[in-house]
Design a protein around this motif. Structure first.
Motif, PDB file in Angstrom:
ATOM      1  N   PRO A 261       0.793  -1.234   0.000  1.00  0.00           N
ATOM      2  CA  PRO A 261       0.000   0.000   0.000  1.00  0.00           C
ATOM      3  C   PRO A 261       0.820   1.276   0.000  1.00  0.00           C
ATOM      4  O   PRO A 261       0.325   2.333  -0.391  1.00  0.00           O
ATOM      5  N   ASN A 262       2.076   1.203   0.466  1.00  0.00           N
ATOM      6  CA  ASN A 262       2.893   2.412   0.583  1.00  0.00           C
ATOM      7  C   ASN A 262       4.339   2.077   0.259  1.00  0.00           C
ATOM      8  O   ASN A 262       4.849   1.026   0.676  1.00  0.00           O
ATOM      9  N   GLU A 263       5.013   2.972  -0.471  1.00  0.00           N
ATOM     10  CA  GLU A 263       6.399   2.735  -0.859  1.00  0.00           C
ATOM     11  C   GLU A 263       7.324   2.616   0.354  1.00  0.00           C
ATOM     12  O   GLU A 263       8.407   2.038   0.264  1.00  0.00           O
ATOM     13  N   ALA A 264       6.892   3.170   1.488  1.00  0.00           N
ATOM     14  CA  ALA A 264       7.716   3.117   2.699  1.00  0.00           C
ATOM     15  C   ALA A 264       7.906   1.691   3.191  1.00  0.00           C
ATOM     16  O   ALA A 264       8.810   1.426   4.005  1.00  0.00           O
ATOM     17  N   PHE A 265       7.067   0.746   2.717  1.00  0.00           N
ATOM     18  CA  PHE A 265       7.170  -0.650   3.146  1.00  0.00           C
ATOM     19  C   PHE A 265       7.790  -1.549   2.078  1.00  0.00           C
ATOM     20  O   PHE A 265       7.931  -2.746   2.297  1.00  0.00           O
ATOM     21  N   ARG A 266       8.130  -0.986   0.935  1.00  0.00           N
ATOM     22  CA  ARG A 266       8.697  -1.787  -0.148  1.00  0.00           C
ATOM     23  C   ARG A 266      10.170  -2.087   0.140  1.00  0.00           C
ATOM     24  O   ARG A 266      10.952  -1.200   0.462  1.00  0.00           O
ATOM     25  N   VAL A 267      10.554  -3.360   0.017  1.00  0.00           N
ATOM     26  CA  VAL A 267      11.921  -3.799   0.270  1.00  0.00           C
ATOM     27  C   VAL A 267      12.556  -4.207  -1.054  1.00  0.00           C
ATOM     28  O   VAL A 267      12.070  -5.114  -1.742  1.00  0.00           O
ATOM     29  N   THR A 268      13.625  -3.529  -1.415  1.00  0.00           N
ATOM     30  CA  THR A 268      14.279  -3.741  -2.704  1.00  0.00           C
ATOM     31  C   THR A 268      15.018  -5.074  -2.745  1.00  0.00           C
ATOM     32  O   THR A 268      15.589  -5.515  -1.740  1.00  0.00           O
TER      33      THR A 268
ATOM     34  N   LEU B 237      25.410   4.199   3.723  1.00  0.00           N
ATOM     35  CA  LEU B 237      24.512   3.283   3.026  1.00  0.00           C
ATOM     36  C   LEU B 237      23.401   4.014   2.280  1.00  0.00           C
ATOM     37  O   LEU B 237      23.057   3.671   1.147  1.00  0.00           O
ATOM     38  N   LEU B 238      22.835   5.033   2.923  1.00  0.00           N
ATOM     39  CA  LEU B 238      21.687   5.734   2.350  1.00  0.00           C
ATOM     40  C   LEU B 238      22.096   6.740   1.274  1.00  0.00           C
ATOM     41  O   LEU B 238      21.378   6.905   0.282  1.00  0.00           O
TER      42      LEU B 238
ATOM     43  N   ASP C  36      17.435   2.344   0.118  1.00  0.00           N
ATOM     44  CA  ASP C  36      16.289   3.087   0.647  1.00  0.00           C
ATOM     45  C   ASP C  36      16.063   2.661   2.091  1.00  0.00           C
ATOM     46  O   ASP C  36      16.446   1.558   2.495  1.00  0.00           O
ATOM     47  N   PRO C  37      15.456   3.538   2.913  1.00  0.00           N
ATOM     48  CA  PRO C  37      15.333   3.264   4.353  1.00  0.00           C
ATOM     49  C   PRO C  37      14.628   1.958   4.692  1.00  0.00           C
ATOM     50  O   PRO C  37      15.043   1.249   5.615  1.00  0.00           O
ATOM     51  N   SER C  38      13.560   1.624   3.956  1.00  0.00           N
ATOM     52  CA  SER C  38      12.810   0.410   4.287  1.00  0.00           C
ATOM     53  C   SER C  38      13.666  -0.843   4.082  1.00  0.00           C
ATOM     54  O   SER C  38      13.585  -1.798   4.875  1.00  0.00           O
ATOM     55  N   THR C  39      14.492  -0.852   3.054  1.00  0.00           N
ATOM     56  CA  THR C  39      15.356  -2.006   2.799  1.00  0.00           C
ATOM     57  C   THR C  39      16.392  -2.158   3.908  1.00  0.00           C
ATOM     58  O   THR C  39      16.650  -3.275   4.381  1.00  0.00           O
ATOM     59  N   VAL C  40      16.963  -1.025   4.330  1.00  0.00           N
ATOM     60  CA  VAL C  40      17.932  -1.066   5.423  1.00  0.00           C
ATOM     61  C   VAL C  40      17.268  -1.568   6.704  1.00  0.00           C
ATOM     62  O   VAL C  40      17.781  -2.472   7.378  1.00  0.00           O
ATOM     63  N   GLN C  41      16.113  -1.004   7.050  1.00  0.00           N
ATOM     64  CA  GLN C  41      15.418  -1.407   8.265  1.00  0.00           C
ATOM     65  C   GLN C  41      15.039  -2.891   8.248  1.00  0.00           C
ATOM     66  O   GLN C  41      15.201  -3.600   9.247  1.00  0.00           O
TER      67      GLN C  41
ATOM     68  N   LEU D  44       8.685   7.196  11.657  1.00  0.00           N
ATOM     69  CA  LEU D  44       8.298   8.609  11.734  1.00  0.00           C
ATOM     70  C   LEU D  44       9.469   9.511  11.369  1.00  0.00           C
ATOM     71  O   LEU D  44       9.303  10.523  10.680  1.00  0.00           O
ATOM     72  N   TYR D  45      10.666   9.140  11.807  1.00  0.00           N
ATOM     73  CA  TYR D  45      11.869   9.925  11.515  1.00  0.00           C
ATOM     74  C   TYR D  45      12.152   9.956  10.013  1.00  0.00           C
ATOM     75  O   TYR D  45      12.373  11.021   9.431  1.00  0.00           O
ATOM     76  N   PHE D  46      12.145   8.789   9.373  1.00  0.00           N
ATOM     77  CA  PHE D  46      12.424   8.740   7.938  1.00  0.00           C
ATOM     78  C   PHE D  46      11.330   9.456   7.136  1.00  0.00           C
ATOM     79  O   PHE D  46      11.618  10.088   6.112  1.00  0.00           O
TER      80      PHE D  46
END
Length: 298
Positions: free
Chosen positions: A60-67, A181-182, A188-193, A240-242
């Motif tokens: 639903p959101n790009e913030a959750f997409r993992v490359t 890394l970023l 992207d942040p989601s992949t790192v997390q 929230l930070y990202f």
């Protein structure tokens, strides 16, 4: 939501994360707390990793997409997990034995170490304002050592203070590695997390196995709901930070000090929840730390 409110909420959840950590390790075995809390984060990210591979359009959101990553890129993230995981190990053991109102402010000196590392090894040159911030943070840290003496904690001899300083130094290295890394590698942040959370489980498993076979009778483990709350609090705070720094008008010079204000929540919890003492003197030291961090981050 504006980036300022996102930053404030991030600080709130960071404060709750600190409270959950102290509650989880207080009188408890540290290795299983670390393994179970990191496993919680891995379990929460695993569906998004799988979904990104098998049905990326359903996210639903790009913030959750993992490359999708190659072996070399996975090695980058495994190294981050080793670095940050080692920092967490030192920090959790220190937090078990130190008052929260002392441990959290020590951890909040991370920008000082980041500046020092960037100056010594990366050729950066801090501004006059940042040097003033360094001086204020060092003075506040020195003042904290006198407050610690009132509670029988000698900063120059206490092993747990040393562990928290090592944890903070490693955390600063981890923050610089995150920047690499970023910004340089292009993660992207989601992949790192996501992959950081997965690999942390592998990092924490040997320590937990050692505890299970050698230490569990001397240091028993007690299940507490604060253990999964550690991972949830940190994941929300980072999300929230990202999200805040992704907004075009966001000012990192404002976001960073706002995030550090989380130590006020941890400080209040130490006094109200855990009955810690000398709060007036500690409040003055924390005010100095926050002022110094603000100058360092501006």
């Amino acid at each position: 939501m504006s980036w300022i409110w996102l930053s404030i909420l991030s600080a709130l959840f960071l404060g709750l994360y600190e409270i959950a950590k102290k509650s989880a390790v207080r009188g408890n075995a540290v290795p299983p707390v670390l393994l179970l809390s990191t496993s919680t984060a891995a379990i929460l990210w695993l569906p998004w990793i799988v979904l990104s591979q098998v049905a990326p359009d359903a996210i639903p959101n790009e913030a959750f997409r993992v490359t999708t990553l190659g072996l070399h890129e996975h090695l980058y993230l495994f190294c981050k997990s080793v670095l940050a995981g080692t920092s967490w190990i030192f920090a959790f053991f220190a937090l078990k034995h130190l008052p929260l109102s002392i441990a959290s402010p020590i951890r909040a000196t991370s920008p000082l170490w980041t500046i020092a590392i960037a100056t010594l090894w990366m050729g950066e040159r801090p501004s006059v304002q940042q040097w003033v911030g360094v001086a204020i943070v060092l003075a506040a840290f020195y003042a904290f050592s006198f407050v610690g003496l009132r509670e029988g904690i000698r900063f120059d001899r206490n092993r747990w203070v040393g562990c928290m300083v090592v944890a903070t130094l490693l955390g600063a290295l981890s923050a610089l590695y995150d920047k690499y890394l970023l910004q340089r590698v292009g993660f992207d942040p989601s992949t790192v997390q996501a992959w950081f959370s997965i690999y942390l489980v592998a990092v924490m498993t040997p320590l937990c196995l050692y505890w299970w076979f050698r230490e569990r009778r001397k240091s028993p483990f007690h299940w507490r709901w604060q253990i999964p709350a550690i991972a949830i609090g940190l994941l929300i705070a980072d999300f929230l930070y990202f999200t805040a720094i992704a907004q075009p008008d966001a000012l990192i010079s404002v976001i960073s000090p706002l995030r550090r204000s989380s130590i006020l929540i941890a400080f209040a919890a130490g006094i109200l929840m855990f009955g810690e003492v000398n709060w007036r003197a500690k409040a003055v030291c924390i005010g100095g730390l926050l002022a110094g961090v603000f100058l360092l981050s501006w």
